[in-house]
Motif scaffolding. Structure first.
Motif, PDB file in Angstrom:
ATOM      1  N   HIS A  90     -66.752 -22.610  22.806  1.00 49.92           N
ATOM      2  CA  HIS A  90     -65.455 -23.050  22.310  1.00 49.92           C
ATOM      3  C   HIS A  90     -64.684 -23.843  23.354  1.00 49.92           C
ATOM      4  N   GLY A  91     -65.209 -24.010  24.558  1.00 50.35           N
ATOM      5  CA  GLY A  91     -64.539 -24.803  25.572  1.00 50.35           C
ATOM      6  C   GLY A  91     -63.444 -24.088  26.315  1.00 50.35           C
ATOM      7  N   PHE A  92     -63.289 -22.774  26.123  1.00 51.85           N
ATOM      8  CA  PHE A  92     -62.298 -21.985  26.843  1.00 51.85           C
ATOM      9  C   PHE A  92     -62.999 -21.096  27.863  1.00 51.85           C
ATOM     10  N   ASP A  93     -62.262 -20.708  28.910  1.00 49.23           N
ATOM     11  CA  ASP A  93     -62.839 -19.834  29.931  1.00 49.23           C
ATOM     12  C   ASP A  93     -63.034 -18.407  29.412  1.00 49.23           C
ATOM     13  N   HIS A  94     -62.173 -17.980  28.493  1.00 52.69           N
ATOM     14  CA  HIS A  94     -62.233 -16.607  27.988  1.00 52.69           C
ATOM     15  C   HIS A  94     -62.060 -16.604  26.473  1.00 52.69           C
ATOM     16  N   ASP A  95     -62.434 -15.476  25.870  1.00 55.92           N
ATOM     17  CA  ASP A  95     -62.402 -15.384  24.415  1.00 55.92           C
ATOM     18  C   ASP A  95     -61.033 -14.984  23.873  1.00 55.92           C
ATOM     19  N   LEU A  96     -60.506 -13.842  24.336  1.00 56.52           N
ATOM     20  CA  LEU A  96     -59.328 -13.266  23.685  1.00 56.52           C
ATOM     21  C   LEU A  96     -58.301 -12.802  24.712  1.00 56.52           C
ATOM     22  N   ALA A  97     -57.044 -13.184  24.493  1.00 55.30           N
ATOM     23  CA  ALA A  97     -55.918 -12.631  25.248  1.00 55.30           C
ATOM     24  C   ALA A  97     -55.135 -11.722  24.310  1.00 55.30           C
ATOM     25  N   VAL A  98     -54.907 -10.480  24.743  1.00 53.01           N
ATOM     26  CA  VAL A  98     -54.178  -9.501  23.939  1.00 53.01           C
ATOM     27  C   VAL A  98     -52.825  -9.278  24.593  1.00 53.01           C
ATOM     28  N   ILE A  99     -51.761  -9.691  23.933  1.00 49.81           N
ATOM     29  CA  ILE A  99     -50.411  -9.562  24.473  1.00 49.81           C
ATOM     30  C   ILE A  99     -49.860  -8.198  24.070  1.00 49.81           C
ATOM     31  N   GLY A 100     -49.711  -7.324  25.053  1.00 47.64           N
ATOM     32  CA  GLY A 100     -49.271  -5.952  24.805  1.00 47.64           C
ATOM     33  C   GLY A 100     -50.415  -4.974  25.005  1.00 47.64           C
ATOM     34  N   ALA A 101     -50.375  -4.240  26.113  1.00 48.19           N
ATOM     35  CA  ALA A 101     -51.453  -3.299  26.438  1.00 48.19           C
ATOM     36  C   ALA A 101     -51.045  -1.876  26.061  1.00 48.19           C
ATOM     37  N   GLY A 102     -50.597  -1.726  24.837  1.00 47.33           N
ATOM     38  CA  GLY A 102     -50.172  -0.413  24.352  1.00 47.33           C
ATOM     39  C   GLY A 102     -51.249   0.285  23.553  1.00 47.33           C
ATOM     40  N   ARG A 103     -50.840   1.170  22.674  1.00 50.87           N
ATOM     41  CA  ARG A 103     -51.783   2.021  21.947  1.00 50.87           C
ATOM     42  C   ARG A 103     -52.580   1.279  20.892  1.00 50.87           C
ATOM     43  N   ILE A 104     -52.162   0.067  20.547  1.00 50.94           N
ATOM     44  CA  ILE A 104     -52.949  -0.766  19.649  1.00 50.94           C
ATOM     45  C   ILE A 104     -53.723  -1.816  20.440  1.00 50.94           C
ATOM     46  N   GLY A 105     -53.021  -2.528  21.305  1.00 51.47           N
ATOM     47  CA  GLY A 105     -53.638  -3.637  22.019  1.00 51.47           C
ATOM     48  C   GLY A 105     -54.741  -3.228  22.972  1.00 51.47           C
ATOM     49  N   LEU A 106     -54.507  -2.194  23.800  1.00 53.75           N
ATOM     50  CA  LEU A 106     -55.486  -1.828  24.814  1.00 53.75           C
ATOM     51  C   LEU A 106     -56.781  -1.284  24.220  1.00 53.75           C
ATOM     52  N   PRO A 107     -56.755  -0.342  23.261  1.00 52.70           N
ATOM     53  CA  PRO A 107     -58.025   0.098  22.673  1.00 52.70           C
ATOM     54  C   PRO A 107     -58.803  -1.049  22.033  1.00 52.70           C
ATOM     55  N   TRP A 108     -58.102  -1.943  21.327  1.00 53.12           N
ATOM     56  CA  TRP A 108     -58.785  -3.071  20.682  1.00 53.12           C
ATOM     57  C   TRP A 108     -59.411  -3.993  21.724  1.00 53.12           C
ATOM     58  N   ALA A 109     -58.663  -4.284  22.782  1.00 58.66           N
ATOM     59  CA  ALA A 109     -59.194  -5.137  23.845  1.00 58.66           C
ATOM     60  C   ALA A 109     -60.417  -4.501  24.504  1.00 58.66           C
ATOM     61  N   ALA A 110     -60.323  -3.201  24.805  1.00 57.58           N
ATOM     62  CA  ALA A 110     -61.431  -2.520  25.481  1.00 57.58           C
ATOM     63  C   ALA A 110     -62.671  -2.453  24.603  1.00 57.58           C
ATOM     64  N   VAL A 111     -62.487  -2.207  23.318  1.00 58.70           N
ATOM     65  CA  VAL A 111     -63.639  -2.129  22.404  1.00 58.70           C
ATOM     66  C   VAL A 111     -64.287  -3.503  22.247  1.00 58.70           C
ATOM     67  N   LEU A 112     -63.495  -4.562  22.100  1.00 61.96           N
ATOM     68  CA  LEU A 112     -64.077  -5.896  21.960  1.00 61.96           C
ATOM     69  C   LEU A 112     -64.843  -6.312  23.211  1.00 61.96           C
ATOM     70  N   ALA A 113     -64.373  -5.868  24.380  1.00 64.24           N
ATOM     71  CA  ALA A 113     -65.085  -6.179  25.622  1.00 64.24           C
ATOM     72  C   ALA A 113     -66.339  -5.334  25.777  1.00 64.24           C
ATOM     73  N   ALA A 114     -66.211  -4.027  25.496  1.00 64.93           N
ATOM     74  CA  ALA A 114     -67.320  -3.102  25.759  1.00 64.93           C
ATOM     75  C   ALA A 114     -68.387  -3.133  24.674  1.00 64.93           C
ATOM     76  N   HIS A 115     -67.988  -3.276  23.414  1.00 63.21           N
ATOM     77  CA  HIS A 115     -68.930  -3.153  22.303  1.00 63.21           C
ATOM     78  C   HIS A 115     -69.329  -4.489  21.681  1.00 63.21           C
TER      79      HIS A 115
END
Length: 428
Positions: free
Chosen positions: A3-28
């Motif tokens: 896609h021409g970007f350095d990274h796939d996803l930026a999640v704004i807000g590392a709370g109880r919704i953002g952080l689990p979703w970010a971690a799962v998308l990275a790990a799984h």
């Protein structure tokens, strides 16, 4: 993903919704994910591999994301420029909607037409169109726009990210294709609709649940007035009857259920003179419960009250908007000594034994499974003259050595089974 970007996803807000979703998308799912948050301490915790709150499976996903260098966290808002997808997962309070809109405006300055902006923040439906307009006006080119409502239960977030269907709201095919590419690696179903309907579905989810709890709580209120056992009545009403599935009465708190029904009945709807007012009514029913219970307890004229559980629901340690904590605060404000014990909440001085010591009333306020084994300790350490006030009908009152009372609970209402032969004459 090309896609021409350095990274796939930026999640704004590392709370109880953002952080689990970010971690799962990275790990799984193998995506390169960046968490963006204004809280420097939280960012440091995440980068050190420490989950800032308890959530089953989060620590493991976080560790895997960091180990593979697919997950990172920063306070630098400008990093969103290097990501194909940018997701908003910040909490939007009813009384601070302008603050949310301002955050959207600030991040939109970093967006371009080749990116995809994903909204995961729960909002009134009317704000979705406003959000799109702001991004279109501020961004150098309007990015693709999608609404992906979070429908996760705290304590099950990681599990449900990997199992629940995703509802995606978007109006263009390019964004739909991009969203499918982001979500399908999780192995979950993806269903598409328009952005406003996607948000509407989220508000329906929690408004429906809040209404169900309001029905059971209204039954318990009525049972108290009639001096009947509401729990017994609900159990009998549900038993082998296919048209009833009434939940047990209890407290309703947290971030979503107390807020989302109001979003569904915001001013653009309530301004209509013929609008039914169901969801505001159910919200009032559930919101009144802490004051009602505190008053019931205070009528017993206690000098000390022991509160078992301070989090807003069983199995978690989150005290945000917790009705259990509200009950304790109301009682304390009346000059009554309050002790509290919660196995999930840090910072409490009391053990269960010390919390019970000298208490005139013991309140089961949060139905943690860990309290199932507390009967012996209650019998041993609570004064024999104490009263157990059970908000949830959690305990078997027959096992307690102290008086048993509670919300919708009335003792000694059961009628003994008739002896064999009693109705012989009537049946002949």
């Amino acid at each position: 993903m090309e896609h021409g970007f350095d990274h796939d996803l930026a999640v704004i807000g590392a709370g109880r919704i953002g952080l689990p979703w970010a971690a799962v998308l990275a790990a799984h799912a193998g995506f390169s994910v960046t968490c963006v948050d204004v809280d420097e301490d939280r960012i440091d915790e995440i980068n050190a591999g420490d989950a800032p709150f308890a959530e089953p499976g989060l620590h493991e996903a976080l560790a895997e994301g960091l180990r593979t260098e697919r997950l990172r966290a920063t306070t630098d808002a400008s990093v969103v420029e290097d990501h194909r997808y940018v997701a908003m997962t910040i909490n939007a309070r009813r009384d601070k909607m302008d603050s949310f809109v301002q955050v959207v405006r600030e991040y939109a300055e970093h967006l371009t037409g080749s990116q995809i902006l994903i909204n995961r923040t729960t909002l009134p439906v009317r704000i979705i169109s406003r959000m799109q307009e702001i991004v279109g006006d501020v961004a150098s080119e309007p990015p693709g726009f999608a609404v992906l409502p979070e429908r996760l239960a705290e304590g099950k977030a990681v599990e449900e990210i990997l199992s629940l269907p995703n509802i995606v709201g978007t109006n263009d095919q390019r964004t739909a294709t991009a969203m499918r590419a982001l979500l399908e690696p999780l192995g979950t179903e993806v269903q598409f609709t328009d952005p406003r309907t996607a948000m509407f579905v989220k508000l329906i989810d929690n408004s429906y649940r809040d209404a169900l709890f309001a029905i059971s709580n209204q039954i318990a209120y009525v049972a108290d007035v009639l001096e009947l056992d509401g729990h017994e009545a609900i159990a009998l009403a549900n038993a082998d009857y296919p048209r009833n599935d009434i939940p047990s009465p209890g407290l309703v708190g947290g971030k979503c259920l107390p807020k989302d029904p109001h979003f569904l009945m915001d001013e653009t709807i309530c301004d209509q003179p013929t609008t039914p007012d169901l969801f505001n009514a159910t919200r009032r029913t559930n919101a009144s419960l802490p004051s009602y219970i505190a008053t019931e307890i205070l009528t017993k004229r206690p000098e000390k009250v022991a509160v078992l559980g301070l989090s807003y629901k069983g199995g978690v340690g989150d005290t945000y908007n917790s009705p259990a904590a509200s009950i304790a605060e109301i009682i304390d404000a009346q000059g009554v000594s309050v002790s509290a014990y919660d196995p999930f909440v840090d910072g409490l001085d009391d053990t269960l034994e010390t919390a019970l010591h000298g208490a005139d009333v013991v309140v089961l306020a949060t139905p943690h499974a860990e309290f199932s084994d507390a009967v012996e300790q209650i019998n041993e350490h609570a004064p024999s003259t104490a009263v157990m006030y059970d908000v949830w009908g959690f305990f078997d009152g027959e096992r307690l050595d102290i008086e048993y009372d509670g919300f919708g609970i009335e003792r000694d209402t059961a009628v003994a089974e008739p002896e064999a032969g009693v109705f012989t004459e009537l049946s002949q």
